[in-house]
Design an enzyme around this catalytic site. Structure first.
Site, PDB file in Angstrom:
ATOM      1  N   GLU A 164      39.721  34.304  45.628  1.00 32.49           N
ATOM      2  CA  GLU A 164      38.959  33.465  44.682  1.00 32.49           C
ATOM      3  C   GLU A 164      37.780  32.804  45.397  1.00 32.49           C
ATOM      4  O   GLU A 164      37.484  31.625  45.162  1.00 32.49           O
ATOM      5  CB  GLU A 164      39.876  32.420  44.039  1.00 32.49           C
ATOM      6  CG  GLU A 164      40.936  33.033  43.138  1.00 32.49           C
ATOM      7  CD  GLU A 164      41.795  32.005  42.421  1.00 32.49           C
ATOM      8  OE1 GLU A 164      41.975  30.889  42.967  1.00 32.49           O
ATOM      9  OE2 GLU A 164      42.286  32.296  41.326  1.00 32.49           O
ATOM     10  N   GLU A 200      45.786  38.294  39.176  1.00 39.79           N
ATOM     11  CA  GLU A 200      46.719  37.204  38.898  1.00 39.79           C
ATOM     12  C   GLU A 200      46.739  36.981  37.387  1.00 39.79           C
ATOM     13  O   GLU A 200      45.827  36.375  36.833  1.00 39.79           O
ATOM     14  CB  GLU A 200      46.306  35.909  39.609  1.00 39.79           C
ATOM     15  CG  GLU A 200      46.482  35.945  41.104  1.00 39.79           C
ATOM     16  CD  GLU A 200      46.207  34.592  41.764  1.00 39.79           C
ATOM     17  OE1 GLU A 200      46.125  33.584  41.029  1.00 39.79           O
ATOM     18  OE2 GLU A 200      46.075  34.562  42.992  1.00 39.79           O
TER      19      GLU A 200
END
Length: 588
Positions: free
Chosen positions: A157, A235
């Site tokens: 991320e 995710e």
């Protein structure tokens, strides 16, 4: 020899392959239960398991590496292959994961000029040293060498933190240099500039992290690719985590989650986050900081498909039905017998105040000024500062400067106040009544922030100093209290009401089993079971009991030690067969 390729789709041995994966963090599960959790993943129909790799567990001290016991990543991967699962490995220096400092080791903070998660040569030097030890553990377990690893991730991320593409390329280069030849991926949120910031499209496949509106986000990802590439949610958030003081234990709708899962599998591949959340044992929980500090609780249940203690859920069964539309569901017996037990109520055997046994568990360091934990090469736990502050008088200006996270202020070992987060630094007044007075400050590291800009300021303890009537106080004795070994606690000494204390319990057990410790009457602290720190407790909830995995117990005599910081104790504990995470946010 098998092959795995990323072109217009995922291809396993030349044939299109839909990745159906679930997240299990080996470091949040006792190693004795790895096989059980992996088998349950396979039985749900998944063909792959994903795990992060936390740098701070594998290099806990600079230059000291640990790949043994619960840190035996290689064994976890080999078990996955034995059970019939492929592996996605996310060995980034940073993992987020609601984990202490996002997986970064605390000792990086001892470098005053270091710039984490950027193309800073000092930071990259330490990453390279770490990779020199980590990558040989897994390189021969890639699918290209007969192992199960099909993909590895670069950073995590990153688009929500920075856009330093030189840094991202350096990391990818280090992985390739270390023998990683499977496809690389990145994962970022599909919002704002995150995909653009965090992607290196010529070196790694961009994937997305999200929990809803899959069709819309896949369209964003498709446009970002600019050509036909596999679509994947790295995710797929199916629950959420809890922070101390939350009014609820977060849960999510099974109906909504299964609908979104079907949308993902109709168009692409998935990694379910979390399949099994597990536990933030010890002091490993992370924190978030937006408007205030929000440390995560010990349970990482996450409302996942398996509970924190490994039971399947209604959501597990619903997901299994969806997955069954896309692949065959295997059938085989579980190989690990797991039982729960209520062992009953136990009375405290011994109790001692922290101040009475302070000298037996820590050697003081003298300093003219306060220093942070990290300056004393301490990563976790507590730290105690002590100084003589003179005769009886009024102190109109008392302040802690640059102190994190939670501080107990004592005068002559009597608690005056507790300051937490934003209360710290506020001017307070004190009245000294004795001819000689001693100031004591016990500071707890509640878990370093694991996400966003506050990661850059995660020194713990008192970094800048203590103000007494407008001036910095000098002449300190400082006791590091990492609390990793309590064998030197001296219970022959006294207990004083209202002080931080250690309470020792003896638990006779004929047959070990999973259990939950109820700490009703205790305020705040942590619990050691046979020398293993099972995590923090705090009466404010929402977690009311701590999970004790059966493998931590033994036949015969067991020892439980509770450290309590707030002076709130009970003479009893109860070991029961039921958890208590309450109340729930969503009723199915």
């Amino acid at each position: 020899m098998e092959t795995f390729e990323v072109t217009d789709d995922f291809y396993l041995n030349g044939k299109p392959f839909k990745v159906i994966s679930g997240s299990i963090h080996y470091f949040r599960v006792v190693a004795d239960y790895w096989r059980d959790r992996l088998e349950k993943l396979r039985l749900m129909g998944c063909n792959t398991v994903e795990t992060y790799v936390p740098w701070n567990k594998h290099e806990p001290k600079k230059g000291s590496y640990d790949f043994s016991a619960n840190q035996n990543l290689r064994h976890f991967i080999e078990l996955a292959q034995e059970i019939g699962l492929y592996v996605i490995l996310r060995p980034s220096p940073y993992i987020c994961a609601e984990w202490e400092f996002g997986g970064l080791p605390y000792w990086l903070l001892r470098e005053p000029l270091i710039k984490i998660r950027f193309s800073d040569q000092l930071f990259l030097k330490y990453v390279a040293n770490y990779f020199d030890h980590l990558l040989p553990q897994v390189a021969d377990l890639q699918i290209t060498h007969g192992g199960p690893i099909i993909m590895m991730q670069v950073e995590n991320e990153y688009g929500a933190y920075g856009n330093d593409k030189v840094y991202m390329r350096e990391l990818a280069g280090l992985m390739r240099k270390g023998g990683i030849d499977v496809p690389l991926v990145t994962s970022d949120g599909p919002w704002h500039d995150m995909l653009l910031n965090g992607s290196i499209q010529d070196l790694a496949l961009p994937t997305i992290n999200c929990g809803s509106q899959i069709a819309e986000h896949f369209q964003t990802l498709r446009q970002f690719h600019g050509q036909k590439k596999p679509l994947m949610v790295m995710e797929f958030w199916i629950g959420w985590f809890d922070a101390w003081g939350d009014k609820i234990h977060h849960t999510s709708s099974t109906t909504d989650a299964t609908r979104e899962l079907e949308d993902i599998l109709n168009e692409g591949s998935v990694n379910i986050y979390m399949f099994h959340g597990g536990t933030n044992f010890g002091f490993t929980n992370g924190s978030n900081y937006y408007e205030k500090l929000s440390p995560d609780v010990t349970s990482y249940d996450y409302d996942a498909l398996l509970t924190e203690w490994g039971d399947t859920t209604a959501k597990y069964e619903a997901f299994q039905k969806v997955i069954g539309q896309f692949t065959d569901i295997p059938v085989f017996p579980l190989s690990t017998e797991i039982k729960k037990a209520s062992f009953g109520q136990f009375d405290v055997r011994e109790r001692v105040s922290l101040f009475e046994t302070l000298e037996t568990i820590s050697n003081p360091v003298t300093s003219p000024y306060t220093v942070a934990m990290e300056d004393l090469d301490q990563g976790y736990g507590y730290i105690y500062y002590k100084s003589k502050i003179g005769k009886n008088r009024d102190i109109e200006d008392f302040r802690l400067i640059s102190c994190k996270d939670r501080a107990h202020i004592f005068i002559n070992q009597q608690l005056e106040m507790i300051q937490y987060d934003q209360e710290i630094g506020q001017k307070q007044s004190l009245t000294l009544t004795e001819e000689k007075n001693e100031l004591g400050i016990l500071v707890e590291n509640m878990g370093r922030v694991n996400y966003s800009t506050h990661m850059n300021h995660q020194y713990k303890g008192i970094k800048d100093g203590v103000i007494i009537n407008g001036a910095f106080q000098s002449d300190w004795e400082i006791y590091t209290l990492p609390m990793d070994d309590l064998s030197a606690v001296d219970y022959s000494k006294d207990y004083h009401e209202g002080q931080p204390s250690f309470s020792r319990f003896e638990i006779p057990i004929d047959q070990p089993a999973d259990t939950f410790i109820d700490l009703t009457g205790f305020g705040k602290g942590f619990v050691m079971v046979n020398g293993f720190n099972i995590g923090r407790f705090w009466k404010i909830g929402p977690q009311k009991r701590l999970y004790i995995p059966g493998p931590l117990l033994k036949v015969g005599h067991n020892e439980i030690v509770i450290f309590e910081s707030d002076g709130e104790i009970s003479d009893h504990i109860t070991l029961t067969d039921a958890p208590l995470l309450m109340p729930k946010a969503v009723e199915e």
